[in-house]
Design a protein around this motif. Structure first.
Motif, mmCIF file in Angstrom:
data_model
loop_
_atom_site.group_PDB
_atom_site.id
_atom_site.type_symbol
_atom_site.label_atom_id
_atom_site.label_comp_id
_atom_site.label_asym_id
_atom_site.label_seq_id
_atom_site.Cartn_x
_atom_site.Cartn_y
_atom_site.Cartn_z
ATOM 1 N N PHE A 59 -8.276 4.126 -4.222
ATOM 2 C CA PHE A 59 -8.496 4.875 -2.990
ATOM 3 C C PHE A 59 -7.800 6.227 -2.991
ATOM 4 O O PHE A 59 -7.656 6.859 -1.950
ATOM 5 C CB PHE A 59 -8.046 4.050 -1.790
ATOM 6 N N TYR A 117 -7.987 8.515 0.463
ATOM 7 C CA TYR A 117 -7.438 8.012 1.710
ATOM 8 C C TYR A 117 -6.111 8.664 2.091
ATOM 9 O O TYR A 117 -5.679 8.572 3.226
ATOM 10 C CB TYR A 117 -7.201 6.492 1.603
ATOM 11 N N SER A 137 -9.385 3.331 9.294
ATOM 12 C CA SER A 137 -9.338 2.467 8.124
ATOM 13 C C SER A 137 -7.917 1.987 7.897
ATOM 14 O O SER A 137 -6.945 2.670 8.246
ATOM 15 C CB SER A 137 -9.826 3.223 6.874
ATOM 16 N N GLY A 171 -7.891 -2.481 -5.009
ATOM 17 C CA GLY A 171 -7.398 -2.441 -3.643
ATOM 18 C C GLY A 171 -8.453 -2.906 -2.658
ATOM 19 O O GLY A 171 -9.649 -2.977 -2.979
ATOM 20 N N ALA A 186 -9.679 -2.450 1.518
ATOM 21 C CA ALA A 186 -9.561 -1.683 2.754
ATOM 22 C C ALA A 186 -10.499 -2.256 3.806
ATOM 23 O O ALA A 186 -11.534 -2.851 3.477
ATOM 24 C CB ALA A 186 -9.888 -0.210 2.508
ATOM 25 N N ILE A 217 -5.532 -0.147 4.799
ATOM 26 C CA ILE A 217 -5.458 -0.693 3.443
ATOM 27 C C ILE A 217 -4.337 -1.729 3.406
ATOM 28 O O ILE A 217 -3.162 -1.378 3.330
ATOM 29 C CB ILE A 217 -5.179 0.417 2.416
ATOM 30 N N ALA A 229 0.830 -1.203 0.000
ATOM 31 C CA ALA A 229 0.000 0.000 0.000
ATOM 32 C C ALA A 229 0.864 1.252 0.000
ATOM 33 O O ALA A 229 0.592 2.208 -0.726
ATOM 34 C CB ALA A 229 -0.920 -0.012 1.218
ATOM 35 N N LEU A 254 -3.069 -2.778 -2.141
ATOM 36 C CA LEU A 254 -3.380 -1.690 -3.053
ATOM 37 C C LEU A 254 -2.503 -1.786 -4.290
ATOM 38 O O LEU A 254 -1.291 -1.927 -4.191
ATOM 39 C CB LEU A 254 -3.155 -0.339 -2.370
#
Length: 248
Positions: A30, A37, A101, A111, A113, A103, A20, A106
């Motif tokens: 994202f 994010y 949150s 991706g 999450a 992740i 990520a 990704l």
């Protein structure tokens, strides 16, 4: 054996976090401005809902803060609710929420999450909150389609109460939501359908919306989306939401 399993899990999470982290600077599901994010984000929005017993209006501030290697994200919600019903005609603070949150995976085109939110029993008026503390874990999958013209986000969330006022109804709701974004120039159009099954009421509280949005500067966006509710236990009839996003 337990030590080996634990090390395997930690190794997977560590490498997933690096995956990520290594891709946050690229265009990923994202990192779209409407659903970002990796940048600090402030959202101001106003939502009007028509119900059989009158109307509710929510003015809300939402803050999103990336932390750590930016695979993590904090969220805070502060709602101000106004009601114009047969029994209530006033304005006050609703249930305040916060969430986090993560992740673990990704790439440029897709991706995964995970999100966990908690809403406090903080409403100044019983009519403006659930009367419960509510925990909401969720899993989210995002994927680009058709050369990144479309973005698909799919969310499975459970909403369950775990504390609060005994006289208020418990909460146990499962939500399956899918939204599709189409991007063109500085604009986007989105369509969303959320299916909510309320275990306590044994019925559906679904809703759907279409959204129209535009970048007005590189870091400022505006959107509007009308919505409609459907299902045997729907909580409102129709609504409209308009908002402003600030990315920095």
């Amino acid at each position: 054996m337990k030590e080996i399993q634990l090390l395997s899990i930690l190794f997977f999470l560590f490498n997933s976090s690096l995956s990520a982290q290594d891709t946050i600077s690229t265009s990923s599901p994202f990192s779209e401005a409407r659903y970002h994010y990796f940048l600090k984000t402030i959202i101001f929005f106003d939502e009007y809902l028509d119900t059989d017993n009158g109307s509710f209006n929510t003015t809300q501030v939402r803050v999103l803060l990336p932390i750590g290697n930016k695979a993590w994200n904090l969220r805070f919600d502060l709602p101000l609710i106004s009601a114009n019903t047969n029994s209530v005609n006033k304005t006050s603070i609703g249930d305040v929420g916060m969430g986090i949150s993560y992740i673990p995976f990704l790439q440029n085109s897709n991706g995964i999450a995970f999100r966990a939110r908690v809403y406090a029993n903080s409403a100044a008026d019983p009519n403006f909150g659930t009367g419960k503390w509510v925990f909401m874990p969720a899993a989210i999958y995002g994927k680009y389609l058709f050369d990144k013209k479309f973005l698909w986000l799919s969310t499975l969330e459970y909403q369950g109460s775990f504390a609060g006022q005994d006289e208020r109804t418990d909460i146990s709701v499962t939500v399956f939501e899918n939204v599709f974004f189409y991007f063109f120039g500085k604009n986007w159009i989105a369509a969303d359908a959320a299916f909510r099954y309320n275990v306590i009421l044994k019925g559906f509280q679904n809703n759907a919306f279409v959204e129209f949005g535009r970048k007005i500067t590189p870091v400022n966006l505006v959107y509007i989306h009308p919505s409609v509710a459907f299902g045997g236990q729907k909580t409102y009839n129709f609504g409209i939401e308009a908002g402003i996003l600030v990315l920095f």
